[in-house]
Design an enzyme around this catalytic site. Structure first.
Site: not given
Ligand code: ADP
Ligand code: MG
Length: 354
Positions: A56, A247, A251
């Site tokens: 991730d 983390d 996911d």
């Molecule tokens: P990753 O897969 O890189 O761990 P996430 O799945 O946690 O990322 O989040 C994906 C995207 O969704 C983020 O890059 C952001 O654009 C958006 N996002 C998710 N949660 C939030 C939040 N609490 N505030 C703002 N944007 C969010």
């Molecule tokens: Mg993440």
């Protein structure tokens, strides 16, 4: 009677029964002194057979500490107000983006001003701030809410903001890779496993991070369900087992679906630690290749014990059938082999050299 007793003593399986579990316990204990917690022998066995490692991005390869690079309000809104609204709306979430925004805005007092907070996985958050509906998230989330906006060209991670359906502007964030991430990806490849990065972040943010870390294969813009699908596709095309390292923020389902789930223990959510088979205590991605080396060596020692114990016993049983084994030799084939196998198993406790 004597041949029967000799046979009985040789065929006692205690070398196998004691040394194999001890090898796994030693492997778990040794790994824990290096900050890698295996939840069970199954995790060791699966990680040893892993041929594809899926990372991730946010919080796993990157530190999850976003720095606010720029605040771009629409006319009629000030930068301070945009940042404060974002921090208030995000105050209930524990997503790395949210925590970073709250910190950047100086942690405004939110308890009485924010109600009805709601988080959209992989999208953003919405909450009532001072009675008005504030939504903060990526472009996909905004589109879903019927708000049109564009990602700026020069940005990696963007949080767009809207209040009562009116677009207010965006905040540009950047998240630096963890210091050991590049070396970790290279070390995993050196161990013969392919490296893939999955992220819910934008294509551009994913490309910048992947380039910096030397990762050639990545998929961006994935919702939590999309991550599961992407993982299943990788599992189908990959010959060995597939590990997912995350983390747990958005996911945890992928961690549970992978052959081996590896969670970041410090930054990671409780759900991640629950769903994972292996927990890395200090969130250092370099611990992943270490865990792979530890598990491979542990499996090597356990397999050697199985072959040694069964081999010696079969040989002595064959000789015993011909009447060539005395009782003292039979005792060696039982207790002697057991002691040797146990001593071999104890090597799993020594992890300094790996
Ligand atoms: P990753 O897969 O890189 O761990 P996430 O799945 O946690 O990322 O989040 C994906 C995207 O969704 C983020 O890059 C952001 O654009 C958006 N996002 C998710 N949660 C939030 C939040 N609490 N505030 C703002 N944007 C969010
Ligand atoms: Mg993440």
């Amino acid at each position: 009677i004597e041949s029967a007793l000799t046979f009985l003593v040789i065929s006692c399986p205690c070398a196998l029964v004691i040394s194999v579990p001890l090898g796994f316990f030693g492997g778990m204990g040794g790994a824990s002194t290096r900050g890698v917690l295996f939840k069970g022998a199954a995790g060791i066995e699966a990680l040893a057979g892993t041929r594809c490692v899926v990372f991730d991005k946010t919080g796993t390869l990157t530190g999850g500490e976003f720095e606010v690079r720029a605040v771009r309000p629409e006319p009629g809104t000030s930068s301070e107000r945009l940042l404060e609204l974002a921090a208030l709306a995000e105050s209930w979430s524990n997503h790395p983006i949210s925590r970073s925004l709250v910190e950047a805005a100086g942690a405004p007092e939110a308890r009485e001003r924010v109600t009805q907070a709601h988080e959209e996985q992989g999208g953003g958050v919405s909450a009532r701030v001072d009675g008005k509906l504030v939504c903060a998230g990526n472009r996909r989330y905004m589109r879903k809410l019927g708000i049109t906006c564009e990602d700026p060209e020069d940005a990696a991670t963007v949080v767009h903001l809207a209040e009562d359906g009116a677009y207010l502007g965006c905040i540009l964030l950047a998240d630096a890779p963890k210091p050991g991430a590049k070396a970790a990806a290279a070390a995993v490849e050196a161990l013969g496993a392919s490296v893939v990065m999955l992220t819910g972040d934008s294509e551009r943010a994913a490309r910048l991070t992947a380039e910096e870390l030397g990762i050639t294969r990545y998929e961006a813009g994935l919702l939590p369900g999309g991550k599961v699908e992407a993982l299943e596709k990788l599992m189908a095309e990959n010959r060995g087992l597939t590990a997912f390292v995350g983390d747990g923020v958005n996911d945890a389902p992928v961690l549970a679906r992978a052959d081996v789930g590896v969670a970041m223990g410090a930054l990671g959510s409780d759900a991640a630690i629950e769903a994972a088979d292996v927990v890395i205590m200090d969130d250092d991605p370099a611990k992943l290749p270490l865990a792979m080396r530890l598990s491979r060596r542990c499996m090597g020692i356990v397999r050697a014990n199985i072959v040694f114990a069964i081999g010696v016993k079969l040989a002595f049983l064959a000789l015993g059938a011909l009447g060539a084994v005395s009782m003292s030799m039979a005792i060696f084939a039982d207790v002697g082999v057991m002691v040797l196998a146990v001593m071999n198993s104890m090597r799993t406790l020594r992890t300094r050299a790996l």
